[in-house]
Design a protein around this motif. Sequence first.
Motif, PDB file in Angstrom:
ATOM      1  N   GLN A 184       0.832  -1.209   0.000  1.00 16.46           N
ATOM      2  CA  GLN A 184       0.000   0.000   0.000  1.00 16.46           C
ATOM      3  C   GLN A 184       0.862   1.252   0.000  1.00 16.46           C
ATOM      4  OE1 GLN A 184      -2.514   1.914   3.398  1.00 16.46           O
ATOM      5  NE2 GLN A 184      -3.901   0.474   2.386  1.00 16.46           N
ATOM      6  N   SER A 185       0.410   2.262  -0.761  1.00 10.60           N
ATOM      7  CA  SER A 185       1.078   3.554  -0.809  1.00 10.60           C
ATOM      8  C   SER A 185       0.031   4.646  -0.691  1.00 10.60           C
ATOM      9  CB  SER A 185       1.841   3.706  -2.129  1.00 10.60           C
ATOM     10  OG  SER A 185       2.280   5.041  -2.305  1.00 10.60           O
ATOM     11  N   PHE A 186       0.277   5.596   0.202  1.00  9.75           N
ATOM     12  CA  PHE A 186      -0.649   6.709   0.381  1.00  9.75           C
ATOM     13  C   PHE A 186       0.145   8.011   0.397  1.00  9.75           C
ATOM     14  CE2 PHE A 186      -3.140   9.661   3.064  1.00  9.75           C
ATOM     15  CZ  PHE A 186      -4.318   9.700   2.321  1.00  9.75           C
ATOM     16  N   GLN A 187      -0.223   8.929  -0.499  1.00 10.55           N
ATOM     17  CA  GLN A 187       0.466  10.221  -0.593  1.00 10.55           C
ATOM     18  C   GLN A 187      -0.534  11.364  -0.459  1.00 10.55           C
ATOM     19  OE1 GLN A 187       2.218   9.051  -4.660  1.00 10.55           O
ATOM     20  NE2 GLN A 187       3.581  10.654  -3.923  1.00 10.55           N
ATOM     21  N   ILE A 188      -0.136  12.392   0.274  1.00 12.46           N
ATOM     22  CA  ILE A 188      -0.887  13.645   0.300  1.00 12.46           C
ATOM     23  C   ILE A 188      -0.036  14.696  -0.402  1.00 12.46           C
ATOM     24  CG2 ILE A 188      -1.787  15.499   1.748  1.00 12.46           C
ATOM     25  CD1 ILE A 188      -2.602  13.453   3.799  1.00 12.46           C
TER      26      ILE A 188
ATOM     27  N   ALA B 176      -3.033  -5.231  -2.617  1.00 10.85           N
ATOM     28  CA  ALA B 176      -3.379  -6.397  -1.800  1.00 10.85           C
ATOM     29  C   ALA B 176      -4.483  -7.225  -2.454  1.00 10.85           C
ATOM     30  CB  ALA B 176      -3.828  -5.942  -0.416  1.00 10.85           C
ATOM     31  N   VAL B 177      -4.331  -8.517  -2.376  1.00  8.75           N
ATOM     32  CA  VAL B 177      -5.343  -9.439  -2.906  1.00  8.75           C
ATOM     33  C   VAL B 177      -6.530  -9.525  -1.949  1.00  8.75           C
ATOM     34  CG1 VAL B 177      -5.810 -11.819  -3.587  1.00  8.75           C
ATOM     35  CG2 VAL B 177      -3.595 -10.778  -4.145  1.00  8.75           C
ATOM     36  N   ASP B 178      -6.230  -9.464  -0.648  1.00 12.15           N
ATOM     37  CA  ASP B 178      -7.287  -9.562   0.360  1.00 12.15           C
ATOM     38  C   ASP B 178      -8.188  -8.328   0.321  1.00 12.15           C
ATOM     39  OD1 ASP B 178      -6.196 -11.950   1.195  1.00 12.15           O
ATOM     40  OD2 ASP B 178      -4.971 -11.018   2.759  1.00 12.15           O
TER      41      ASP B 178
ATOM     42  N   LYS C 248      -8.670   4.791 -10.806  1.00  7.79           N
ATOM     43  CA  LYS C 248      -7.863   4.302 -11.913  1.00  7.79           C
ATOM     44  C   LYS C 248      -7.669   2.788 -11.820  1.00  7.79           C
ATOM     45  CE  LYS C 248      -4.574   6.851 -13.417  1.00  7.79           C
ATOM     46  NZ  LYS C 248      -3.228   7.470 -13.485  1.00  7.79           N
ATOM     47  N   GLY C 249      -8.019   2.236 -10.660  1.00  2.00           N
ATOM     48  CA  GLY C 249      -8.007   0.796 -10.474  1.00  2.00           C
ATOM     49  C   GLY C 249      -9.439   0.301 -10.365  1.00  2.00           C
ATOM     50  N   LYS C 250      -9.655  -0.710  -9.571  1.00  2.00           N
ATOM     51  CA  LYS C 250     -10.996  -1.241  -9.355  1.00  2.00           C
ATOM     52  C   LYS C 250     -11.795  -0.282  -8.465  1.00  2.00           C
ATOM     53  CE  LYS C 250     -10.561  -5.164 -11.585  1.00  2.00           C
ATOM     54  NZ  LYS C 250     -11.387  -5.506 -12.774  1.00  2.00           N
ATOM     55  N   ARG C 251     -13.057  -0.145  -8.763  1.00  2.00           N
ATOM     56  CA  ARG C 251     -13.915   0.738  -7.979  1.00  2.00           C
ATOM     57  C   ARG C 251     -14.232   0.132  -6.611  1.00  2.00           C
ATOM     58  NH1 ARG C 251     -18.904   1.778 -11.741  1.00  2.00           N
ATOM     59  NH2 ARG C 251     -18.384  -0.303 -12.531  1.00  2.00           N
ATOM     60  N   LEU C 252     -14.528   1.004  -5.650  1.00  2.00           N
ATOM     61  CA  LEU C 252     -14.907   0.555  -4.316  1.00  2.00           C
ATOM     62  C   LEU C 252     -16.406   0.236  -4.274  1.00  2.00           C
ATOM     63  CD1 LEU C 252     -12.937   3.123  -2.109  1.00  2.00           C
ATOM     64  CD2 LEU C 252     -12.245   0.809  -2.776  1.00  2.00           C
TER      65      LEU C 252
ATOM     66  N   ASP D 159     -19.649   2.673   4.514  1.00  2.00           N
ATOM     67  CA  ASP D 159     -18.687   1.570   4.533  1.00  2.00           C
ATOM     68  C   ASP D 159     -18.319   1.209   3.095  1.00  2.00           C
ATOM     69  OD1 ASP D 159     -18.505   1.114   7.344  1.00  2.00           O
ATOM     70  OD2 ASP D 159     -20.481   0.179   7.285  1.00  2.00           O
ATOM     71  N   VAL D 160     -17.025   1.281   2.784  1.00  2.00           N
ATOM     72  CA  VAL D 160     -16.559   0.954   1.443  1.00  2.00           C
ATOM     73  C   VAL D 160     -15.638  -0.267   1.505  1.00  2.00           C
ATOM     74  CG1 VAL D 160     -16.785   3.288   0.534  1.00  2.00           C
ATOM     75  CG2 VAL D 160     -14.647   2.616   1.623  1.00  2.00           C
ATOM     76  N   VAL D 161     -15.714  -1.096   0.463  1.00  2.00           N
ATOM     77  CA  VAL D 161     -14.950  -2.344   0.414  1.00  2.00           C
ATOM     78  C   VAL D 161     -14.238  -2.437  -0.930  1.00  2.00           C
ATOM     79  CG1 VAL D 161     -15.085  -4.861   0.570  1.00  2.00           C
ATOM     80  CG2 VAL D 161     -16.671  -3.449   1.903  1.00  2.00           C
ATOM     81  N   SER D 162     -12.994  -2.859  -0.902  1.00  2.00           N
ATOM     82  CA  SER D 162     -12.236  -3.011  -2.149  1.00  2.00           C
ATOM     83  C   SER D 162     -12.766  -4.190  -2.959  1.00  2.00           C
ATOM     84  CB  SER D 162     -10.748  -3.213  -1.839  1.00  2.00           C
ATOM     85  OG  SER D 162     -10.547  -4.429  -1.135  1.00  2.00           O
ATOM     86  N   THR D 163     -12.604  -4.084  -4.272  1.00  2.00           N
ATOM     87  CA  THR D 163     -13.023  -5.174  -5.170  1.00  2.00           C
ATOM     88  C   THR D 163     -11.856  -5.655  -6.030  1.00  2.00           C
ATOM     89  OG1 THR D 163     -13.721  -3.606  -6.890  1.00  2.00           O
ATOM     90  CG2 THR D 163     -15.387  -4.271  -5.276  1.00  2.00           C
ATOM     91  N   GLY D 164     -10.657  -5.251  -5.653  1.00  2.00           N
ATOM     92  CA  GLY D 164      -9.462  -5.595  -6.418  1.00  2.00           C
ATOM     93  C   GLY D 164      -8.400  -4.540  -6.183  1.00  2.00           C
ATOM     94  N   ARG D 165      -7.473  -4.407  -7.110  1.00  2.00           N
ATOM     95  CA  ARG D 165      -6.377  -3.445  -6.962  1.00  2.00           C
ATOM     96  C   ARG D 165      -6.923  -2.020  -6.890  1.00  2.00           C
ATOM     97  NH1 ARG D 165      -3.033  -0.104  -9.818  1.00  2.00           N
ATOM     98  NH2 ARG D 165      -4.321  -0.345 -11.677  1.00  2.00           N
TER      99      ARG D 165
END
Length: 267
Positions: free
Chosen positions: A2-6, A27-29, A47-51, A74-80
């Motif tokens: 994971q990378s997070f930039q401000i 992450a795959v999980d 730009k990746g998978k939508r939440l 509540d948001v959940v990842s669906t991929g990258r």
Amino acid sequence: MQSFQIITPVSVLAPYIRHYWILQDDAVDTVSERTLPIGCIQLVFHKGKRLFLQNESRLQPQSFVCGQSVGFSDVVSTGRIEMITVVFQPYAAKVLLHIPVNLFHGQNVPMDEVGDAGLSDLSKQVADTPDNTACIRLIEQFFLRRLYSFSEYNLKRMSAVFQEINNQPQIQISQLSEAACLSSKQFGRVFADYVGTTPKEFIRIVRMQRALFLLQQNPAVPFARLAYECGFSDQSHMIKEFKLFSGYTPAEYLSVCAPYSDYFSEL
């Protein structure tokens, strides 16, 4: 990984844009997150998978304007995950979007449904540009072109209003209309156009963010004192609002989250 930039905006845009943030997660999980209202309109580019929005049982749009709201999501990842978000200053989105932002209230409005050809083109350019630093440049160039075609007459009024909101936990709406030198009716209309919600609702958002900020500084602060210092009528009122905005009581929130105020941490 994971990378997070401000990223801070160029100085001429700083009065209108708080910052940009870029999140990447390979992450795959599945990753889940609870988001709270922060008091700022946002532009989001996936730009990746939508939440996935659990509350609404649907995916977020690919790129959208996120309006003001009350309550958590509540948001959940669906991929990258790869996303860029523009966080506007609380009363400045109208300056750069050229549209009353109360039209986005309680919604995630896809950029191609805003009725703004320039914004739709920007969405496509960001999606087609692999380098995120170049994407930020595209976004800034877009807003710099828009900045110089806007009258700041009411913006100065709103600046005075927000000084009062930020500094006075017990503020009354009548005091805000006086600070803006507007009648109550005029003030309500101008405020909604610039901020995206009513003065009453926004004060509730700020009250919650103030509570998070004080808890961020001192998680052990007594709840009765917290309620008083943040402008709640009493501790019971604070607990009720906490539950609405976060889904937790203050004690429950502290047991599962590290308090952080997006609103006050950047003032």
